[in-house]
Design a protein around this motif. Sequence first.
Motif, PDB file in Angstrom:
ATOM      1  N   LEU A  91      47.115  45.698  35.779  1.00  0.00           N
ATOM      2  CA  LEU A  91      48.688  46.259  35.454  1.00  0.00           C
ATOM      3  C   LEU A  91      48.629  46.299  37.161  1.00  0.00           C
ATOM      4  N   HIS A  92      47.528  46.745  38.017  1.00  0.00           N
ATOM      5  CA  HIS A  92      48.143  47.766  39.123  1.00  0.00           C
ATOM      6  C   HIS A  92      48.148  46.375  39.912  1.00  0.00           C
ATOM      7  N   THR A  93      47.587  45.543  39.992  1.00  0.00           N
ATOM      8  CA  THR A  93      47.596  45.246  41.027  1.00  0.00           C
ATOM      9  C   THR A  93      48.228  43.639  41.123  1.00  0.00           C
ATOM     10  N   ALA A  94      48.138  42.901  40.133  1.00  0.00           N
ATOM     11  CA  ALA A  94      48.781  41.884  39.412  1.00  0.00           C
ATOM     12  C   ALA A  94      50.376  42.322  39.428  1.00  0.00           C
ATOM     13  N   LEU A  95      50.533  42.927  38.673  1.00  0.00           N
ATOM     14  CA  LEU A  95      52.011  43.495  38.275  1.00  0.00           C
ATOM     15  C   LEU A  95      52.637  44.917  38.419  1.00  0.00           C
ATOM     16  N   GLY A  96      51.700  45.435  40.063  1.00  0.00           N
ATOM     17  CA  GLY A  96      52.943  46.090  40.520  1.00  0.00           C
ATOM     18  C   GLY A  96      53.328  47.168  40.289  1.00  0.00           C
ATOM     19  N   LEU A 101      50.020  55.336  36.360  1.00  0.00           N
ATOM     20  CA  LEU A 101      50.689  54.687  35.534  1.00  0.00           C
ATOM     21  C   LEU A 101      49.758  54.017  34.646  1.00  0.00           C
ATOM     22  N   ALA A 102      48.829  53.050  35.064  1.00  0.00           N
ATOM     23  CA  ALA A 102      48.668  51.909  34.834  1.00  0.00           C
ATOM     24  C   ALA A 102      47.325  52.480  33.574  1.00  0.00           C
ATOM     25  N   ASN A 190      40.714  41.108  50.311  1.00  0.00           N
ATOM     26  CA  ASN A 190      41.852  41.523  49.502  1.00  0.00           C
ATOM     27  C   ASN A 190      41.501  42.400  48.457  1.00  0.00           C
ATOM     28  N   THR A 191      43.004  43.276  49.149  1.00  0.00           N
ATOM     29  CA  THR A 191      42.430  44.852  48.536  1.00  0.00           C
ATOM     30  C   THR A 191      42.363  44.659  47.484  1.00  0.00           C
ATOM     31  N   ASN A 192      43.314  43.893  46.611  1.00  0.00           N
ATOM     32  CA  ASN A 192      43.684  43.563  45.140  1.00  0.00           C
ATOM     33  C   ASN A 192      42.292  43.430  44.662  1.00  0.00           C
ATOM     34  N   TYR A 193      40.997  42.239  44.499  1.00  0.00           N
ATOM     35  CA  TYR A 193      40.317  42.273  44.212  1.00  0.00           C
ATOM     36  C   TYR A 193      39.530  43.579  43.960  1.00  0.00           C
TER      37      TYR A 193
END
Lengths: 314, 267
Positions: A91-96, A101-102, A190-193
């Motif tokens: 929710l946080h990384t892929a959907l911003g 809140l995520a 890759n900080t999202n990962y």
Amino acid sequence: MIVEYFSLLDPAALMRNIPGTVAQGLIWGIMALGVYITFRILDFADLTVDGSLATGGAVAVMLIQGGMHPAVSLIFAFLAGMLAGMVTGLLHTALGIPGILASILTQISLYSINLGIMGKANQSVGITQQNLVASIKYVSADDSLVFFAKMILGCLILVAAVYWFFGTELGASIRATGCNPQMARAQGINTNYTKVLALMISNGLVGLSGGIYAQYQSSADVNMGRGAIVIGLAAVIISEVIFGKLCAGKKIAFAYTLAAIFVGSILYYMACSLVIWLKVDSNYMKLFSAIVVAFFLAVPYLKEKHAVKNRRAK
Amino acid sequence: MGYMLEIQDIHKTFNKGTINEKVALNGVNLNLNPGDFVTIIGGNGAGKSTTLNAIAGVWAVDEGKIIVDGTDITRLSEHKRAVYLGRVFQDPMTGTAATMSIEENMAIAARRGERRGLGWGISRKERDSYREQLRELNLGLEDRLSSKVGLLSGGQRQAITLLMASLKKPKLLLLDEHTAALDPKTAAKVLEISDKIIVEHNLTAMMVTHNMRDAIAHGNRLIMMHEGRVIYDVAGEEKKKLHVSDLLAKFEEASGSEFANDRMMLS
């Protein structure tokens, strides 16, 4: 009246509570270890915890009811927690969606999911259930020392595992992400990962904690995780306030820091049991926890502010 | 031999369609040969740092192409491009992880572009090699491998960031005003280290600076930017003969104004 109040207090009762308090502190310490990973290492206020703790409990209890060995059910409690962490992470990384809140969205949706897993708000493990990993019964059993030795050993193994993981290349990339995401990306991370991974590991531990705690109290409840994040933070902060200086500079300071979280958790439950022993209405416990956490979170900030003022004055 | 960097007509507008709309890059073209060390000057908002950020992939450009050593990286995410790039930032805090030790920071940089697995984060052999490389910096850091980077001065952090940028040889070294936040003496030292690293590893480099003397004294090529474009590009002998006054004249010619109030510095 004061004399009357003190005469009502029974020191023996306080002592009797200690073993149960320690067991509870150790079990919730696993959850606090998870909170430490997000809150301190990843620098992410993750409220998923309140939901994923109950998810772990619900999964464990339902699987045990279905005939699974209680120890094996904990693997699934861990995996269920990881899944919850993954949802928050995506929710946080892929959907911003902003991190906090995520995690709230996941937490809220887990309430429904936990009800779905259990079919109702509360499910219990049979009284005759064998092989439980932890149980209130063990605390007062003749061989309670063996139980505590096993619990402490289990917690130390978790500390060792987390210590090892954060020393690996992958673990270091998570630490770099939490400390300075810009640097991490410049170094090809890759900080999202790494964020999703850290949230998964953290909530896996929280789910595991929930699974063990459900066995301990012979039941899982949809509300068992309410306020868990605050308890986790309290344990982390108490451990930092008391052991922060002691741990710093040691060769494996990080391992001491992780182990100290369990002590912090035990101390938190000791403080709670003391407050209850003093006949404070237990309805006020959550308020008490929140005040403790707010106080200790504010201390470093106020200290800094005070120091700046002094510098200006000079 | 092909170019090490090709920038083809890149454009970038921030806050498009709002009252804060700002055209930051307005058709930048630039080709760098392998081994080029180009200094970039220009007034505020000329697009110097923005160009470096475009190459680094901090955000996507609106138009144009960025090609590094034959590979089109225009659509790659920031962490994927990191394989090709070494970066040092203006703020000494940006390039390192403060709560991690010197050796941990270096070990992370040494693995740029590699898969990070469950092997231990740093080996004994690496540690020895880092100690030697730190010794060469002459900042007394070789005995402080396990110190947290957050305890170091800005100059020390920039020196370490430079070293980190070169541990895994980058195709392109991006220096974004990396001495601007330092005192003059430290700035000179960090520049000296930059030169040394660039020469030693035979790197292709871009250095943004506000200091025209530095821009003339370092590198083999100089470009001036203005309003999101390259307006002046000089290399070799011609660059060596430049004086600050030449650059000032060039700037006035391009902008049609004096820039006495600008942040560009003469010394």
